[in-house]
Write a protein that holds these residues in place. Structure first.
Motif, PDB file in Angstrom:
ATOM      1  N   ASN A  43       0.808  -1.219   0.000  1.00  0.00           N
ATOM      2  CA  ASN A  43       0.000   0.000   0.000  1.00  0.00           C
ATOM      3  C   ASN A  43       0.843   1.272   0.000  1.00  0.00           C
ATOM      4  OD1 ASN A  43      -2.841  -1.149   0.367  1.00  0.00           O
ATOM      5  ND2 ASN A  43      -1.677  -2.170   1.968  1.00  0.00           N
ATOM      6  N   ILE A  44       2.040   1.188  -0.549  1.00  0.00           N
ATOM      7  CA  ILE A  44       2.936   2.349  -0.546  1.00  0.00           C
ATOM      8  C   ILE A  44       2.294   3.543  -1.243  1.00  0.00           C
ATOM      9  CG2 ILE A  44       5.087   3.260  -1.530  1.00  0.00           C
ATOM     10  CD1 ILE A  44       6.462   0.710  -0.689  1.00  0.00           C
ATOM     11  N   SER A  45       1.711   3.337  -2.406  1.00  0.00           N
ATOM     12  CA  SER A  45       1.148   4.482  -3.135  1.00  0.00           C
ATOM     13  C   SER A  45      -0.022   5.108  -2.375  1.00  0.00           C
ATOM     14  CB  SER A  45       0.730   4.086  -4.548  1.00  0.00           C
ATOM     15  OG  SER A  45      -0.265   3.104  -4.517  1.00  0.00           O
ATOM     16  N   GLU A  46      -0.863   4.286  -1.735  1.00  0.00           N
ATOM     17  CA  GLU A  46      -1.975   4.828  -0.948  1.00  0.00           C
ATOM     18  C   GLU A  46      -1.466   5.598   0.269  1.00  0.00           C
ATOM     19  OE1 GLU A  46      -1.779   1.692  -1.966  1.00  0.00           O
ATOM     20  OE2 GLU A  46      -3.624   1.152  -2.995  1.00  0.00           O
ATOM     21  N   LEU A  47      -0.422   5.078   0.916  1.00  0.00           N
ATOM     22  CA  LEU A  47       0.160   5.765   2.074  1.00  0.00           C
ATOM     23  C   LEU A  47       0.772   7.092   1.654  1.00  0.00           C
ATOM     24  CD1 LEU A  47       1.739   2.649   3.813  1.00  0.00           C
ATOM     25  CD2 LEU A  47      -0.098   4.068   4.752  1.00  0.00           C
ATOM     26  N   ILE A  48       1.459   7.109   0.518  1.00  0.00           N
ATOM     27  CA  ILE A  48       2.049   8.357   0.010  1.00  0.00           C
ATOM     28  C   ILE A  48       0.951   9.371  -0.287  1.00  0.00           C
ATOM     29  CG2 ILE A  48       3.234   9.384  -1.975  1.00  0.00           C
ATOM     30  CD1 ILE A  48       5.012   6.852  -2.014  1.00  0.00           C
ATOM     31  N   ILE A  63       8.655  10.973   1.907  1.00  0.00           N
ATOM     32  CA  ILE A  63       7.699  10.115   2.608  1.00  0.00           C
ATOM     33  C   ILE A  63       8.249   8.704   2.727  1.00  0.00           C
ATOM     34  CG2 ILE A  63       5.434   9.002   2.413  1.00  0.00           C
ATOM     35  CD1 ILE A  63       4.409  11.681   1.251  1.00  0.00           C
ATOM     36  N   VAL A  64       8.757   8.182   1.619  1.00  0.00           N
ATOM     37  CA  VAL A  64       9.294   6.814   1.647  1.00  0.00           C
ATOM     38  C   VAL A  64      10.469   6.727   2.601  1.00  0.00           C
ATOM     39  CG1 VAL A  64      10.456   5.050   0.273  1.00  0.00           C
ATOM     40  CG2 VAL A  64       8.439   6.190  -0.639  1.00  0.00           C
ATOM     41  N   SER A  65      11.386   7.692   2.515  1.00  0.00           N
ATOM     42  CA  SER A  65      12.583   7.606   3.366  1.00  0.00           C
ATOM     43  C   SER A  65      12.284   7.928   4.821  1.00  0.00           C
ATOM     44  CB  SER A  65      13.682   8.521   2.828  1.00  0.00           C
ATOM     45  OG  SER A  65      13.287   9.867   2.895  1.00  0.00           O
ATOM     46  N   ALA A  66      11.409   8.883   5.089  1.00  0.00           N
ATOM     47  CA  ALA A  66      11.166   9.296   6.475  1.00  0.00           C
ATOM     48  C   ALA A  66      10.092   8.474   7.169  1.00  0.00           C
ATOM     49  CB  ALA A  66      10.778  10.773   6.506  1.00  0.00           C
ATOM     50  N   ASP A  67       9.084   8.042   6.445  1.00  0.00           N
ATOM     51  CA  ASP A  67       7.952   7.389   7.100  1.00  0.00           C
ATOM     52  C   ASP A  67       7.859   5.887   6.868  1.00  0.00           C
ATOM     53  OD1 ASP A  67       6.276   9.252   8.617  1.00  0.00           O
ATOM     54  OD2 ASP A  67       6.141  10.336   6.731  1.00  0.00           O
ATOM     55  N   LEU A  68       8.311   5.392   5.743  1.00  0.00           N
ATOM     56  CA  LEU A  68       8.056   3.990   5.418  1.00  0.00           C
ATOM     57  C   LEU A  68       9.285   3.098   5.542  1.00  0.00           C
ATOM     58  CD1 LEU A  68       5.714   4.598   2.362  1.00  0.00           C
ATOM     59  CD2 LEU A  68       5.110   4.346   4.772  1.00  0.00           C
ATOM     60  N   THR A  69      10.469   3.647   5.299  1.00  0.00           N
ATOM     61  CA  THR A  69      11.683   2.835   5.355  1.00  0.00           C
ATOM     62  C   THR A  69      12.002   2.397   6.779  1.00  0.00           C
ATOM     63  OG1 THR A  69      12.520   4.004   3.433  1.00  0.00           O
ATOM     64  CG2 THR A  69      14.120   2.769   4.701  1.00  0.00           C
ATOM     65  N   GLY A  70      11.776   3.259   7.749  1.00  0.00           N
ATOM     66  CA  GLY A  70      12.079   2.944   9.151  1.00  0.00           C
ATOM     67  C   GLY A  70      11.389   1.679   9.650  1.00  0.00           C
ATOM     68  N   PRO A 149      -5.593  13.312   9.429  1.00  0.00           N
ATOM     69  CA  PRO A 149      -6.817  12.509   9.358  1.00  0.00           C
ATOM     70  C   PRO A 149      -6.857  11.510   8.201  1.00  0.00           C
ATOM     71  CG  PRO A 149      -7.266  14.765   8.663  1.00  0.00           C
ATOM     72  CD  PRO A 149      -5.860  14.739   9.206  1.00  0.00           C
ATOM     73  N   LYS A 150      -6.326  11.884   7.058  1.00  0.00           N
ATOM     74  CA  LYS A 150      -6.365  10.960   5.916  1.00  0.00           C
ATOM     75  C   LYS A 150      -5.469   9.745   6.173  1.00  0.00           C
ATOM     76  CE  LYS A 150      -8.145  14.004   2.550  1.00  0.00           C
ATOM     77  NZ  LYS A 150      -9.363  14.332   3.212  1.00  0.00           N
ATOM     78  N   THR A 151      -4.306   9.986   6.740  1.00  0.00           N
ATOM     79  CA  THR A 151      -3.390   8.893   7.070  1.00  0.00           C
ATOM     80  C   THR A 151      -3.998   8.009   8.152  1.00  0.00           C
ATOM     81  OG1 THR A 151      -1.514  10.291   6.499  1.00  0.00           O
ATOM     82  CG2 THR A 151      -1.046   8.334   7.828  1.00  0.00           C
ATOM     83  N   ALA A 152      -4.582   8.617   9.158  1.00  0.00           N
ATOM     84  CA  ALA A 152      -5.207   7.842  10.235  1.00  0.00           C
ATOM     85  C   ALA A 152      -6.338   6.968   9.705  1.00  0.00           C
ATOM     86  CB  ALA A 152      -5.721   8.774  11.328  1.00  0.00           C
ATOM     87  N   ALA A 153      -7.167   7.537   8.843  1.00  0.00           N
ATOM     88  CA  ALA A 153      -8.290   6.773   8.277  1.00  0.00           C
ATOM     89  C   ALA A 153      -7.778   5.616   7.419  1.00  0.00           C
ATOM     90  CB  ALA A 153      -9.189   7.684   7.465  1.00  0.00           C
ATOM     91  N   LEU A 154      -6.744   5.873   6.624  1.00  0.00           N
ATOM     92  CA  LEU A 154      -6.186   4.815   5.773  1.00  0.00           C
ATOM     93  C   LEU A 154      -5.583   3.691   6.602  1.00  0.00           C
ATOM     94  CD1 LEU A 154      -5.450   3.648   3.003  1.00  0.00           C
ATOM     95  CD2 LEU A 154      -3.323   4.989   3.125  1.00  0.00           C
ATOM     96  N   VAL A 155      -4.797   4.040   7.618  1.00  0.00           N
ATOM     97  CA  VAL A 155      -4.182   2.994   8.459  1.00  0.00           C
ATOM     98  C   VAL A 155      -5.268   2.191   9.171  1.00  0.00           C
ATOM     99  CG1 VAL A 155      -2.734   2.612  10.489  1.00  0.00           C
ATOM    100  CG2 VAL A 155      -1.990   4.195   8.711  1.00  0.00           C
ATOM    101  N   GLN A 156      -6.310   2.846   9.642  1.00  0.00           N
ATOM    102  CA  GLN A 156      -7.404   2.126  10.286  1.00  0.00           C
ATOM    103  C   GLN A 156      -8.087   1.184   9.297  1.00  0.00           C
ATOM    104  OE1 GLN A 156     -10.406   4.611  12.066  1.00  0.00           O
ATOM    105  NE2 GLN A 156     -11.383   2.889  13.097  1.00  0.00           N
ATOM    106  N   LYS A 157      -8.345   1.666   8.097  1.00  0.00           N
ATOM    107  CA  LYS A 157      -8.978   0.833   7.064  1.00  0.00           C
ATOM    108  C   LYS A 157      -8.100  -0.370   6.714  1.00  0.00           C
ATOM    109  CE  LYS A 157      -9.507   1.050   2.294  1.00  0.00           C
ATOM    110  NZ  LYS A 157      -9.247   1.841   1.131  1.00  0.00           N
ATOM    111  N   LEU A 158      -6.801  -0.131   6.516  1.00  0.00           N
ATOM    112  CA  LEU A 158      -5.891  -1.205   6.144  1.00  0.00           C
ATOM    113  C   LEU A 158      -5.717  -2.241   7.262  1.00  0.00           C
ATOM    114  CD1 LEU A 158      -3.089   0.822   4.321  1.00  0.00           C
ATOM    115  CD2 LEU A 158      -4.868  -0.597   3.270  1.00  0.00           C
ATOM    116  N   SER A 159      -5.706  -1.772   8.489  1.00  0.00           N
ATOM    117  CA  SER A 159      -5.502  -2.700   9.608  1.00  0.00           C
ATOM    118  C   SER A 159      -6.731  -3.555   9.877  1.00  0.00           C
ATOM    119  CB  SER A 159      -5.089  -1.941  10.872  1.00  0.00           C
ATOM    120  OG  SER A 159      -6.142  -1.110  11.309  1.00  0.00           O
ATOM    121  N   GLN A 160      -7.891  -3.094   9.469  1.00  0.00           N
ATOM    122  CA  GLN A 160      -9.115  -3.864   9.677  1.00  0.00           C
ATOM    123  C   GLN A 160      -9.387  -4.807   8.521  1.00  0.00           C
ATOM    124  OE1 GLN A 160     -12.036  -0.816  10.325  1.00  0.00           O
ATOM    125  NE2 GLN A 160     -11.485  -0.580  12.470  1.00  0.00           N
TER     126      GLN A 160
END
Length: 161
Positions: A43-48, A63-70, A149-160
């Motif tokens: 879901n990299i593109s959706e997270l971006i 975004i990829v280097s700061a938020d997703l690579t870690g 809010p958009k990131t929070a909603a997406l992570v909630q949707k993906l985790s469910q």
């Protein structure tokens, strides 16, 4: 936005599930880590897109280097070392060693870990501690900042899903 009452309900549900279950085995922990890794990679593109919407066109490479690579690097490191980490560690017995006594430290999970991520790194600072807590055998409750809010909603949707 998640209310404090909803957070209490989620925590109590997690606590009940933790109390009923045996501690997660090595295989179960690795399975969950693999699921989180797949969730990020698939879901990299959706997270971006969600992070760009929350931050107003943040650079995708940033975004990829700061938020997703870690989190991905943390998962890889944990999977490499986890089997050794969950073994009992031999402890020095001091004078008791003269009697043949051996002491071990058994690492046990705490239960349910709550993680609140700040607005400036909502994915990295939510998932890095989450994967560490899961590797330790804990259940995890994550609250992503209401300022993303958009990131929070997406992570909630993906985790469910």
């Amino acid at each position: 936005m998640t209310t404090i009452n909803e957070m209490h309900q989620i925590f109590n549900l997690q606590k009940t599930q933790y109390d009923r279950a045996q501690p997660m085995t090595y295989e179960e922990r690795v399975t969950v880590l693999n699921q989180i890794e797949a969730l990020i990679r698939d879901n990299i593109s959706e997270l971006i897109t969600a992070l760009q919407a929350d931050f107003g066109q943040r650079d995708p490479l940033q975004i990829v280097s700061a938020d997703l690579t870690g989190p991905l690097a943390t998962i890889a490191y944990i999977k490499k070392h986890l089997r050794k980490w969950i073994l009992p560690a031999k402890q020095r017995s001091g004078l008791m060693a003269l009697t043949g006594t051996k002491q071990y430290v058994y690492n046990e999970p705490l239960g349910v870990v709550g993680i609140m991520s700040p607005f400036n790194a909502p994915i990295d600072l939510a998932l890095d501690p989450a994967v560490e807590a899961i590797a330790a055998g804990n259940r995890v409750m994550v609250k992503i900042s209401e300022y993303t809010p958009k990131t929070a909603a997406l992570v909630q949707k993906l985790s469910q899903g």
